[in-house]
Structure formats: structure tokens, C-alpha cells
Design a protein around this motif. Structure first.
Motif, PDB file in Angstrom:
ATOM      1  N   THR A 137       0.942  54.558 -17.395  1.00 28.05           N
ATOM      2  CA  THR A 137       0.954  55.347 -18.630  1.00 28.05           C
ATOM      3  C   THR A 137       2.090  56.365 -18.617  1.00 28.05           C
ATOM      4  O   THR A 137       2.697  56.666 -19.646  1.00 28.05           O
ATOM      5  CB  THR A 137      -0.388  56.090 -18.797  1.00 28.05           C
ATOM      6  N   TYR A 138       2.392  56.876 -17.436  1.00 22.96           N
ATOM      7  CA  TYR A 138       3.375  57.943 -17.307  1.00 22.96           C
ATOM      8  C   TYR A 138       4.771  57.437 -16.930  1.00 22.96           C
ATOM      9  O   TYR A 138       5.771  57.962 -17.418  1.00 22.96           O
ATOM     10  CB  TYR A 138       2.919  58.947 -16.244  1.00 22.96           C
ATOM     11  N   ILE A 139       4.843  56.419 -16.055  1.00 24.48           N
ATOM     12  CA  ILE A 139       6.160  56.008 -15.569  1.00 24.48           C
ATOM     13  C   ILE A 139       6.442  54.519 -15.749  1.00 24.48           C
ATOM     14  O   ILE A 139       7.549  54.063 -15.436  1.00 24.48           O
ATOM     15  CB  ILE A 139       6.352  56.392 -14.081  1.00 24.48           C
ATOM     16  N   GLY A 140       5.475  53.752 -16.250  1.00 25.84           N
ATOM     17  CA  GLY A 140       5.698  52.319 -16.411  1.00 25.84           C
ATOM     18  C   GLY A 140       5.640  51.581 -15.097  1.00 25.84           C
ATOM     19  O   GLY A 140       5.354  52.150 -14.038  1.00 25.84           O
ATOM     20  N   GLY A 141       5.926  50.286 -15.141  1.00 27.24           N
ATOM     21  CA  GLY A 141       5.955  49.462 -13.940  1.00 27.24           C
ATOM     22  C   GLY A 141       7.208  49.682 -13.126  1.00 27.24           C
ATOM     23  O   GLY A 141       8.191  50.260 -13.601  1.00 27.24           O
TER      24      GLY A 141
END
Length: 579
Positions: free
Chosen positions: A193-197
Motif C-alpha cells: 500500500t505504501y511502497i508497492g512491489g
């Protein structure tokens, strides 16, 4: 090349090489300093904190791969972007402050170092935990350290969830690698949610480095270890200790070249070393001897979901891995795998290991099958932030039974039970002093007073030192065995066996194993008239212990277990029953 084929080897003594490397103007220069009121040698050029190591590396090696996991590749700059973003989330969204404990519990995914470095950047105390622990063991670790935020993978979350009601200080859990999971708990969030994959981190905004309010003597990590009580203890390390460990290793590696009569090579900006990560990040070796030093050197870390020698071979070829190892089991499995000759393994320049007993024949086997690779072994412990000695190259070939000589920053001594230093060559308890030592055990003043004494760590290992200061481990004073690099504390397993209603007496010992070093064995005396099978008792133990602690073999005795006059079980006698 074997030492006897090198002309004039060694070109200088260990003491001379240590002195040269510690001298004025050397990158590894030592200066006199004071830590917690104790005088010791400090590395003059050591970065003052772990996050500063990351900051320097991300600028110097921006476009290099830092960690590779299957089809995910993360560069140094992408790592830095993810760390800075997540550090802000920890601080602003979760209220993590300097000194708060942030647990990191997951497999060796790329998200592991991101969570670790993010916590470090805001001055929190990164608290890794064993991802093999049961829910009961995780509850203890989280509770004892007073963890405020835990960053975990989905499997770990399932173990924690049932115990969460017993963890009032654990305010939030962040789950990595499950962006589509449905948890229905406002205390739970997903890292993506915050930094992606991992492959998306390079697309995050360019790094704007925050002010880093972290100094050398600030607390950096709590790494869990155990003692003869069987309950894990949290070894508290400062940033200075973690960084000094790296410089210990670099000094010993540089010393190998001086002993050969060669100059210490300058780093080649066009070449990148690559380490195959075959041990967990949650170990002091994985975090302190691989993860963080790889930043400093611009190395690549290649991670696997689970160690498998057959799957490692094509990875070594594809990623041009230069260093492999971790524990002796890893080295043996690579050396003896039937498919070894099907792959190009010529990139391997070093095979090193520690953390478990190793047969002296291992080094000769390495030199036979990988003649151009430098074999290495070493000694350290969680309380010394991993590396205290290294035995590599020709020194290891000539002293295969030794764990190496320390760099000048590290002092070793052999003591009697009263703490008096013994003459050179005598066997006693090993004491170790240096800037890499942990400062204490978290919330355990009793254990701290026993182990940490005026800058020295009282190791519990029985050892001797030879005339040049090479360390030879003889046995362990503490009642412990090491299975494939994992500490197994006998009393913990014995207590689990005692909980079975049929067990009257129990003792746990190490069974020698060529690959793992040791396996867990138990000898049990049952109560009169009671019966239980070996399989039933192993299943009972498995309900209380992580899988690696469960005895692989249980022997039953009808007579009492052998004891000395003081009532202590004679474990050497019991070990003979497994030979």
C-alpha cells in the motif's frame, strides 16, 4: 593456490599484518577510544551509523543490483527510495519513535532489508526474529522486547494473530507480499500500500534524505539468542558495534593478501561481487556479515525462497555468484551435488562458513574442487555482532582446525572459571573484547552481568590460542548444540520432553552429522509402568518446539541416566550411544 606452492609464504606474521592494516592512513586505521567507560581500539573511518552506510551506498552504487530474488531485482537506489518512504510511514503513520522496537519477521524477501533499514533510519531498534519460530515462541519474542510494530509475511501473521491478545504493546502489524489479502483488522496494513512491489521501488520519488538523528552509541538492534535457561535473550547492539563487525571482516580479508606478500587490491568499479544468500537475514551472520557489508562494498545479494543446492547451481551460473557459504552444510551440499559439473561455477571466488562445527576435511575438499576459490571459516556469536575472527586462504589451508586469528581491534583471552587468564596453549573459556560487542541483554541485568564484563563478552566456548593468536574451539561450556547453524539449547528441548506425562528423565545431546554439523538427539527414561513410542514423543515435542529443535532420534533407557557426584547428567557418556 596452496600455501606450500607460494614462495616465501607467509610474507609477514599475523601481528605485522594487523599492525600495517591498523596504521595511520590505512582505510582500516585504528585509534584509541572509550566505549561505555572501557578503553579499546576503534575504526577511525567507520561510518557512525547503519543508515549512513545505506545513504553512502545508494549514491555510490545507485544503478547496481543490491538484491535479486527470483524475478525481482532491486538496485541500490531503488532500495534507498523504498527505505526512505517506509521510514516516513513508520514515523508519521505508526508513531514509531527513536528507541521503539520494530520487529522484522519473514523469509529472505527483498522486503526484509527495507523494513530493517527503515526502522534504523528513524532511530528505532530493529528486532529481527526467527521466522521458524512457533506462535508461542513469537509471542515471547514480541512481548519481551515490547515490540510496537511488526513487519511480517503472511505465514508469520497467521502465527502471530492467535497470540495478539497477549501482546498489548504490539499496536500494528504490517504484512509484506500479500497486497490482495483480506484481514478485516484496522491494526493490520500491507506494505505494498505504501511502497508497492519490489520491482516498483525504482519508480518511487527520488530520495530526499531526512535528517538522521542516530549516532555510534545509539541502540541499533536486538538479536535474539539463548542461554542455558532455554529462554531467548535479546542481545542489544549499538550502531558502532554493527558497523565495527564489517571492518573486522574487511581487515581479516585484507590480511590474507599481505600474508601472501601482495598489495591489498583496490575495489574495481567495473566489477561487482555477488553473494548467494543461503542463511537467514535474522541471523547475526545474515544481517551483520552479509546484508550490511554488501552495502558498503556495493555487492549483490542473491536470495532464495528456501535453500536447495540443486536449485542454487543454475543461480550461481546465471548471476555469476562469487561467494557462497553460510554454514558447513551449505558448502558440503554444493561440493557433493551430483549436478555440480553441469554448470559453470567458475565465478566462485570464496566459499566461507561458520556457525557450526566443521570437519577439517572440508577445506581440503574445497581446494580440490574449487582450486581458485579462497576457503574461509570464522568465529563469532550474536553477542559479538557476528565476525570476531576469520580464517581464510592459505592460513585456513594450513590450519583447517582453527577459526582464525582476530584483527587488531579484537582481543581474545582464555580464562579459568574465576576469570583469570590462562597461559598460551591452555584450554579454558574464551573471552572476547572489541568495538563490535553488544552492550547488554535487553531487560536482563542478571544475564548481562554474567556475560558482559568491562568490555569483554564471556562466550561460554571452551577454546585455546596458539602462539600466533589463532583460535581453536574445543567445546562449548554452555549446554547447547548447533544444527546447521541454528542454536538448539538442550534444556529447552528437555523441558518439552518433560511435559509428556510418561517422561521421568531426559537429556539432549548433539549427534554428529557430516552436513549439518550436529542433529538433535535425546535419551529418555520413562516413569515406571508408563509407555510411549519414539514417534509419539517426537510428535509431542513438535507441538512445543520449532521443527529444527525436535529430536531426530530418541533412545530409551530403563536404568537412570548417568550422573556425576553433583547430580549433573554425564552427556559425553550419552553421546557415545549415538555413535
Amino acid at each position: 593456490m596452496p600455501a606450500d606452492t607460494l614462495p616465501n609464504w607467509p610474507a609477514m606474521s599475523i601481528a605485522q599484518a594487523n599492525e600495517m592494516l591498523a596504521g595511520e592512513g590505512s582505510p582500516l586505521e585504528l585509534v584509541d577510544g572509550v566505549v561505555d567507560g572501557v578503553e579499546m581500539k576503534l575504526y577511525k573511518n567507520a561510518p557512525p551509523s547503519v543508515p549512513l552506510v545505506l545513504q553512502l551506498a545508494s549514491m555510490q552504487y545507485a544503478d547496481r543490483d543490491y538484491i535479486v530474488y527470483e524475478d525481482e531485482r532491486v538496485t541500490f537506489s531503488a532500495l534507498a527510495k523504498a527505505v526512505v518512504k517506509l521510514a516516513g510511514v513508520m514515523k508519521d503513520t505508526y508513531g514509531i519513535e527513536k528507541g521503539d522496537r520494530v520487529a522484522v519477521i519473514m523469509r529472505n524477501y527483498p522486503q526484509w532489508p527495507v523494513a530493517f533499514f527503515a526502522a534504523s533510519m528513524i532511530g528505532a531498534i530493529a528486532t529481527p526474529m526467527n521466522s521458524w519460530w512457533t506462535g508461542e515462541e513469537l509471542e515471547y519474542g514480541l512481548s519481551f522486547a515490547g515490540v510496537k510494530l511488526a513487519v511480517v509475511d503472511p505465514q508469520i501473521y497467521e502465527r502471530i494473530r492467535a497470540e495478539w491478545e497477549n501482546l498489548p504493546e504490539l499496536k500494528n502489524v504490517m504484512i509484506a507480499r500479500d497486497p490482495d489479502g483480506e484481514y478485516g483488522d484496522p491494526r493490520v496494513s500491507q506494505m505494498e500500500t505504501y511502497i508497492g512491489g519490489a520491482n516498483d521501488w525504482a519508480k518511487l520519488p527520488d530520495v530526499s534524505w531526512p535528517a538522521i538523528d542516530v549516532g555510534p552509541d545509539d541502540d541499533a538492534t536486538i538479536m535474539y539468542t539463548s542461554g542455558t535457561t532455554g529462554k531467548p535473550k535479546g542481545a542489544l547492539a549499538t550502531h558502532r558495534a554493527v558497523v565495527s563487525n564489517m571492518f573486522n571482516g574487511m581487515t581479516c580479508q585484507a590480511r590474507m593478501f599481505l600474508r601472501r606478500g601482495e598489495p591489498v587490491p583496490e575495489p574495481d568499479p567495473n566489477e561487482q561481487r555477488a553473494t548467494l544468500l543461503a542463511i537467514p537475514f535474522f541471523h547475526a551472520t545474515g544481517a551483520f556479515a552479509i546484508m550490511i557489508p554488501s552495502l558498503l562494498r556495493g555487492d549483490k545479494i542473491v536470495s532464495m525462497y528456501k535453500w536447495d543446492a540443486g536449485k542454487a547451481l543454475p543461480i550461481i551460473e546465471a548471476e555469476k555468484v562469487t561467494a557462497v557459504g553460510g554454514v558447513p552444510a551449505i558448502a558440503w551440499q554444493l561440493l557433493e551435488h551430483p549436478d555440480r559439473d553441469k554448470y559453470d561455477l567458475s565465478s566462485i571466488a570464496a566459499i566461507s562458513y561458520g556457525g557450526a562445527p566443521s570437519a577439517p576435511e572440508l577445506v581440503s575438499t574445497i581446494k580440490k574442487r574449487f582450486p581458485d576459490a579462497a576457503p574461509g571459516n570464522g568465529w563469532g556469536m550474536t553477542e559479538t555482532c557476528a565476525t570476531a575472527t576469520l580464517n581464510i586462504g592459505e592460513d585456513y589451508v594450513n590450519r583447517p582446525g582453527s577459526a582464525g586469528a582476530p584483527p587488531k581491534a579484537v582481543s581474545l583471552k582464555i580464562c579459568d572459571p574465576d576469570g583469570n587468564e590462562l597461559p598460551q596453549g591452555e584450554v579454558g573459556e574464551l573471552w572476547c573484547k572489541g568495538p563490535m560487542n553488544c552492550k547488554s541483554y535487553w531487560n536482563r541485568p542478571d544475564a548481562t552481568a554474567e556475560t558482559f564484563r568491562e568490555g569483554w563478552v564471556v562466550t561460554g566456548d571452551l577454546a585455546r590460542l596458539d602462539e600466533e593468536g589463532f583460535l581453536y574451539l574445543v567445546d562449548r561450556a554452555k549446554d547447547m548444540l548447533i544444527r546447521g547453524g541454528e542454536n538448539v539449547y538442550c534444556i529447552e528441548v528437555e523441558n518439552a520432553l518433560y511435559e509428556h506425562p510418561a517422561v521421568m528423565d531426559a537429556a539432549v545431546v548433539g549427534i554428529p552429522h557430516k552436513v549439518l554439523g550436529e542433529e538433535v538427539g535425546a535419551v529418555v527414561q520413562l516413569k515406571p509402568g508408563m509407555q510411549v513410542s519414539e514417534d509419539e514423543l517426537r510428535a509431542h515435542a513438535a507441538g512445543h518446539l520449532a521443527a529444527f529443535k525436535v529430536p531426530v532420534k530418541i533412545l530409551f533407557m530403563s536404568e537412570p541416566l548417568p550422573r556425576n557426584a553433583n547430580g549433573k547428567i554425564l552427556k559425553p557418556v550419552l553421546r557415545e550411544k549415538f555413535v
